[in-house]
Design a protein around this motif. Structure first.
Motif, PDB file in Angstrom:
ATOM      1  N   UNK A  36       1.005  -1.395   0.046  1.00 18.44           N
ATOM      2  CA  UNK A  36      -0.261   0.043  -0.137  1.00 18.44           C
ATOM      3  C   UNK A  36       1.010   1.367  -0.039  1.00 18.44           C
ATOM      4  N   UNK A  37       2.067   1.096   0.740  1.00 20.00           N
ATOM      5  CA  UNK A  37       2.950   2.373   0.852  1.00 20.00           C
ATOM      6  C   UNK A  37       3.308   2.590  -0.810  1.00 20.00           C
ATOM      7  N   UNK A  38       3.544   1.607  -1.527  1.00 18.58           N
ATOM      8  CA  UNK A  38       4.129   1.711  -2.844  1.00 18.58           C
ATOM      9  C   UNK A  38       2.948   2.414  -3.654  1.00 18.58           C
ATOM     10  N   UNK A 154       9.851  13.749  -8.822  1.00 20.18           N
ATOM     11  CA  UNK A 154      10.850  12.826  -7.941  1.00 20.18           C
ATOM     12  C   UNK A 154      12.248  13.504  -8.252  1.00 20.18           C
ATOM     13  N   UNK A 155      12.936  13.341  -7.384  1.00 21.82           N
ATOM     14  CA  UNK A 155      14.537  14.155  -7.560  1.00 21.82           C
ATOM     15  C   UNK A 155      15.312  13.381  -8.499  1.00 21.82           C
ATOM     16  N   UNK A 162      18.149   4.013 -10.030  1.00 23.68           N
ATOM     17  CA  UNK A 162      16.889   3.411 -10.276  1.00 23.68           C
ATOM     18  C   UNK A 162      16.985   2.757 -11.679  1.00 23.68           C
ATOM     19  N   UNK A 163      17.504   3.530 -12.595  1.00 21.86           N
ATOM     20  CA  UNK A 163      17.768   3.157 -13.805  1.00 21.86           C
ATOM     21  C   UNK A 163      18.791   2.052 -13.925  1.00 21.86           C
ATOM     22  N   UNK A 201      10.932   6.399  -7.592  1.00 19.08           N
ATOM     23  CA  UNK A 201      11.507   6.875  -6.730  1.00 19.08           C
ATOM     24  C   UNK A 201      11.253   6.621  -5.201  1.00 19.08           C
ATOM     25  N   UNK A 202      11.858   7.359  -4.347  1.00 22.48           N
ATOM     26  CA  UNK A 202      11.944   6.779  -2.980  1.00 22.48           C
ATOM     27  C   UNK A 202      10.443   6.713  -2.324  1.00 22.48           C
ATOM     28  N   UNK A 203      10.154   5.866  -1.612  1.00 25.27           N
ATOM     29  CA  UNK A 203       8.609   5.651  -1.184  1.00 25.27           C
ATOM     30  C   UNK A 203       8.346   6.618  -0.225  1.00 25.27           C
TER      31      UNK A 203
END
Length: 205
Positions: A36-38, A154-155, A162-163, A201-203
């Motif tokens: 759910x956080x995602x 997203x920063x 991530x890439x 990006x970061x959750x």
């Protein structure tokens, strides 16, 4: 995995793409706090004006942000904007706005549905891939990925790591195969340690 429908040359001819696992191989989602956080994170990335609702205007806004950031004009700008509008249409149907709770509930229902796991995933994977592949060459470059992150606030400094996770063969490009694997692992897994947990990006909390 077989993609039998798609646009701009991606997945034409029904060639196999993605990981060895089909969506039907994944266990059904149970809706853990981590999962759910995602999904909350993706909602908040999509909610461009942070008003607690997703609307077509949010998708147009993020598309225009990308267009301005990269300096797109003409056909490429139109293609980018239309890609965002297509994403909204596939999500919203005939609705004009979607709340966070509705989004989480409907994503879970969609991802656990037989239609998604057997067929619809092909279309959704290619639709999202094509929105990131700005120049339409069939690959996502590092620059395109960074621009995608920027458009969703997203920063961009998070983009490189991530890439690199998606770029499994280390050639500096993300293919439809590599993207499909990351897509399914993000949406269909509930493991807090999955390497694809930060595809958006970061959750966020």
């Amino acid at each position: 995995m077989r993609i039998d429908t798609l646009g701009d040359g991606i997945g034409d001819g029904g060639e196999e793409i993605g990981s060895d696992e089909m969506p039907t191989d994944y266990p059904l989602l149970t809706g853990t706090d981590h999962w759910r956080r995602k999904i909350r994170t993706t909602f908040q990335r999509l909610d461009a004006n942070a008003d607690g609702f997703l609307t077509k205007e949010d998708f147009v806004s993020t598309g225009q942000t990308l267009i301005d950031y990269v300096g797109l004009t003409g056909e490429r700008a139109e293609r980018t904007l239309n890609g965002r509008i297509d994403l909204w249409a596939s999500l919203a149907g005939d609705r004009t706005r979607i709340t966070e709770d509705e989004y989480i509930r409907e994503i879970m229902s969609l991802m656990n549905g037989k239609h998604f796991r057997e067929e619809l995933h092909c279309t959704l994977i290619c639709t999202e891939f094509n929105t990131i592949d700005i120049d339409g060459d069939g690959f996502i470059s590092k620059e395109e990925h960074a621009a995608y992150y920027y458009s969703f606030n997203i920063p961009t400094e998070c983009s490189k790591d991530d890439f690199d996770v998606m770029d499994t063969n280390g050639d500096g490009l993300v293919s439809i195969d590599e993207f499909a694997e990351s897509y399914l692992e993000f949406w269909l897994t509930e493991d807090p340690n999955n390497i694809y947990n930060q595809n958006y990006g970061p959750l966020l909390d």
